[in-house]
Enzyme design. Structure first.
Site, PDB file in Angstrom:
ATOM      1  N   PHE A  85      75.384  60.486 115.779  1.00 41.32           N
ATOM      2  CA  PHE A  85      74.624  60.482 117.038  1.00 41.32           C
ATOM      3  C   PHE A  85      73.118  60.339 116.846  1.00 41.32           C
ATOM      4  O   PHE A  85      72.326  60.878 117.621  1.00 41.32           O
ATOM      5  CB  PHE A  85      74.940  61.751 117.847  1.00 41.32           C
ATOM      6  CG  PHE A  85      76.383  62.148 117.815  1.00 41.32           C
ATOM      7  CD1 PHE A  85      77.372  61.218 118.120  1.00 41.32           C
ATOM      8  CD2 PHE A  85      76.775  63.424 117.457  1.00 41.32           C
ATOM      9  CE1 PHE A  85      78.715  61.556 118.081  1.00 41.32           C
ATOM     10  CE2 PHE A  85      78.115  63.775 117.408  1.00 41.32           C
ATOM     11  CZ  PHE A  85      79.088  62.834 117.718  1.00 41.32           C
ATOM     12  N   CYS A  86      72.707  59.602 115.807  1.00 43.16           N
ATOM     13  CA  CYS A  86      71.271  59.424 115.518  1.00 43.16           C
ATOM     14  C   CYS A  86      70.538  60.758 115.473  1.00 43.16           C
ATOM     15  O   CYS A  86      69.406  60.891 115.943  1.00 43.16           O
ATOM     16  CB  CYS A  86      70.637  58.472 116.529  1.00 43.16           C
ATOM     17  SG  CYS A  86      71.271  56.792 116.413  1.00 43.16           S
ATOM     18  N   ALA A  87      71.221  61.748 114.877  1.00 41.03           N
ATOM     19  CA  ALA A  87      70.633  63.079 114.661  1.00 41.03           C
ATOM     20  C   ALA A  87      71.185  63.607 113.345  1.00 41.03           C
ATOM     21  O   ALA A  87      71.778  64.681 113.272  1.00 41.03           O
ATOM     22  CB  ALA A  87      70.977  64.012 115.819  1.00 41.03           C
ATOM     23  N   CYS A 114      74.905  56.457 111.733  1.00 37.32           N
ATOM     24  CA  CYS A 114      74.910  56.687 113.177  1.00 37.32           C
ATOM     25  C   CYS A 114      76.280  56.365 113.761  1.00 37.32           C
ATOM     26  O   CYS A 114      76.741  57.007 114.678  1.00 37.32           O
ATOM     27  CB  CYS A 114      73.841  55.830 113.853  1.00 37.32           C
ATOM     28  SG  CYS A 114      72.264  56.685 114.062  1.00 37.32           S
TER      29      CYS A 114
END
Length: 455
Positions: free
Chosen positions: A375-377, A395
Site C-alpha cells: 500500500f505504498c507504506a 507496492c
C-alpha cells in the site's frame, strides 16, 4: 453509538449514489455478479452528483484566466468559485491559499519545493510514501511508529526538543492511516509542533472523504488531499494553507499563468515577476474540470451531512470487524489497538494464505475488489507484520506463488457509496475461503496472482 442503534436508523443513512453501482463482472466459476468495489482507499468511485455536475458543465468548457469570450469567463468564474468552495469545506482561515494540484503526492512535493533554506522535517515512518519521500532537499528525521496517541505526541516532542529552535521546521502528519484506517491525534501533534516553533502539514487523503476537518480548528498550517479519493476522479488535488512560504518560493512550475510580467533585458535575458496568489504554483492551463469536480464532491458531502455519513460508516466498520473477528485465522493490523477510532479502511493477513492469492480469489470467485500489497507504506507494513527491514516487498504483489509466505496484506476499504450487501458479501467470502479454500487454481503472472485458465 452501537451497531444496533445505527442499524435501526439506516433509513437516513442510505449510501450516496455512485457510478458503477450496477456494473456486473464475470466470475471464474461461471456467471456474473454485481461488482463490490471495496478499494475506496486507492480510488473512490465518482459520486453521481459529481458526474452530473461535470456533464452539465462540459459543453461550456473554455480557457481559464485568458479569454474574453463568454465560455472563458464562465470557466474562470467556475474555477475560482471552486477554490472558494474547497476553502469552505476545509475550514480555511481568511488568509489561507488554496492551490489546485494533481494529487496529494503533487501537493506535498509542491510544499517540499517551497521549504525555506535549512528547514528540518519530522515525519513518522507510518506515513504513506507521498508524505514520507518528498523532502529530499531537507534534513529529515524519521520517527518510529508509535503504539498510542500519547506515544505519538511524546515521540514528536522529544524529537523537536533536540532541533535548532531558531531555524524553520515542518512536521508532516497523517489524518487517517491508509493501511489501518486509524485516526491520528492531529490537533495534539500540531500543538506540540507549534510549541517548538515548527509548522505542520496534514496529509488528509484518507481523512477528508470520511470525516469533517477544519484547518483552523485543528490548527495545522497546510492540508493536502486528492480528488480521486474524494469521489472526484478527474485528476485534481489540493494544497491549502498559509501563504508566506508559498509566496517566497520559486514557482513549482515555470510558465504561463504563474508569471505576472515578463520582459527582455538589455543583455538578452528575461526578467520575470511572478504572481503572489495561488496562481504562482498553477502554471499552465488549469484542470478546471478536475477543480470543479472536487468542489462538487465537497458540496455533496457537506449537504449529505458528515454526522450521518460517519454514523453509517461506523456501522459498516463494526459489521466488517465483527465478521472478521469470527475467523481465528484472520489478523487485523493495528497500531493503536482494537478500540482505536478509524475510518473505513482495514488491512489484514490470513494464516496459511499468500495475501495476493486471497485477494485474487475474492475478485475472481466473488466479484469483490480489494487491494493487496504494501500500500505504498513499506516501513509501516514491515513494522505491523514484524518483518526484517531487508525483506523484499513491493507496492503491488510480490513474486510469491499461491500458498507461499509473502510480505504483503489485504486491504478492504469503503465509504459513502458502499451498500450493506458489499460488506456482507465480503465477510461471507472471507469465511468461506478460509473454511473451504479457493474453488479455482491460481498462478503468478507478471507479479500478480491470477486465475489459471490454462486447463
Amino acid at each position: 453509538m452501537s451497531v444496533s442503534t445505527v442499524a435501526a436508523d439506516r433509513s437516513v443513512c442510505a449510501p450516496l449514489p455512485v457510478l458503477g453501482r450496477d456494473v456486473t463482472v464475470p466470475l471464474v466459476t461461471g456467471g456474473e455478479v454485481t461488482y463490490a468495489a471495496l478499494d475506496y482507499a486507492a480510488s473512490a468511485p465518482a459520486l453521481q452528483r459529481v458526474w452530473d455536475d461535470v456533464a452539465a458543465y462540459a459543453p461550456y468548457y473554455g480557457s481559464v484566466h485568458r479569454g474574453a469570450g463568454y465560455l472563458s469567463q464562465l470557466s474562470t468564474d467556475l474555477f475560482e468559485n471552486a477554490r472558494r468552495t474547497v476553502a469552505g469545506f476545509l475550514g480555511c482561515r481568511a488568509d489561507d491559499q488554496v492551490v489546485f494540484t494533481r494529487s496529494t503526492t503533487d501537493s506535498l512535493n509542491l510544499l517540499a519545493a517551497a521549504l525555506p533554506q535549512g528547514c528540518e522535517v519530522f515525519v513518522f515512518e507510518t506515513e504513506h510514501h507521498a508524505s514520507l519521500l518528498p523532502w529530499r532537499d531537507a534534513r529529515v528525521t524519521y520517527l518510529d511508529a508509535p503504539r498510542s496517541h500519547r506515544e505519538a505526541v511524546e515521540t514528536l516532542e522529544r524529537a523537536l526538543a533536540g532541533r535548532n529552535p531558531h531555524g524553520p521546521a515542518l512536521v508532516c502528519v497523517t489524518g487517517a492511516s491508509n493501511v489501518t484506517g486509524e485516526l491520528w491525534p492531529v490537533r495534539e501533534l500540531a500543538a506540540a509542533a507549534h510549541a517548538h516553533g515548527a509548522r505542520t502539514v496534514l496529509d488528509a487523503a484518507q481523512l477528508a472523504p470520511h470525516h469533517p476537518l477544519s484547518v483552523a480548528d485543528l490548527d495545522v498550517d497546510w492540508v493536502a488531499f486528492s480528488g480521486h479519493k474524494l469521489y472526484a476522479p478527474f485528476g485534481s488535488g489540493v494544497l491549502a494553507g498559509r501563504a508566506d512560504w508559498l509566496r517566497a518560493a520559486e514557482p513549482y512550475l515555470a510558465g504561463g499563468g504563474a508569471s505576472r510580467k515578463v520582459a527582455r533585458r538589455a543583455d538578452g535575458g528575461v526578467d520575470v515577476e511572478w504572481h503572489e496568489s495561488a496562481a504562482r504554483h498553477e502554471a499552465g492551463s488549469p484542470n478546471v474540470i478536475g477543480a470543479y469536480a472536487v468542489a462538487s464532491a465537497c458540496k455533496a458531502l457537506t449537504e449529505a451531512g458528515f454526522d450521518t455519513l460517519v454514523a453509517r460508516e461506523r456501522y459498516l466498520i463494526e459489521k466488517v470487524r465483527a465478521g472478521l473477528a469470527e475467523v481465528p485465522e484472520v489478523r487485523v493490523l493495528s497500531l493503536f489497538g482494537d478500540d482505536a477510532p478509524r475510518v473505513g479502511v482495514l488491512s489484514f493477513v490470513v494464516d496459511g494464505w499468500n495475501s495476493s492469492h486471497f485477494a485474487a480469489a475474492l475478485s475472481a470467485e466473488y466479484g469483490i475488489g480489494v487491494r493487496d500489497g504494501l500500500f505504498c507504506a513499506h516501513p509501516l507494513l514491515r513494522t505491523l507484520l514484524g518483518s526484517d527491514p531487508q525483506t523484499q516487498g513491493e507496492c503491488g504483489a510480490p513474486e510469491a506463488a499461491p500458498g507461499e509466505k509473502s510480505l504483503n496484506a489485504v486491504r478492504v476499504s469503503f465509504g459513502a457509496g458502499t451498500p450493506d450487501e458489499h460488506v456482507e458479501r465480503f465477510v461471507h467470502a472471507v469465511k468461506e475461503l478460509v473454511t473451504d479454500g479457493a474453488k479455482w487454481n491460481y498462478r503468478t503472472e507478471e507479479g500478480r496472482c491470477v486465475p489459471d485458465t490454462s486447463a
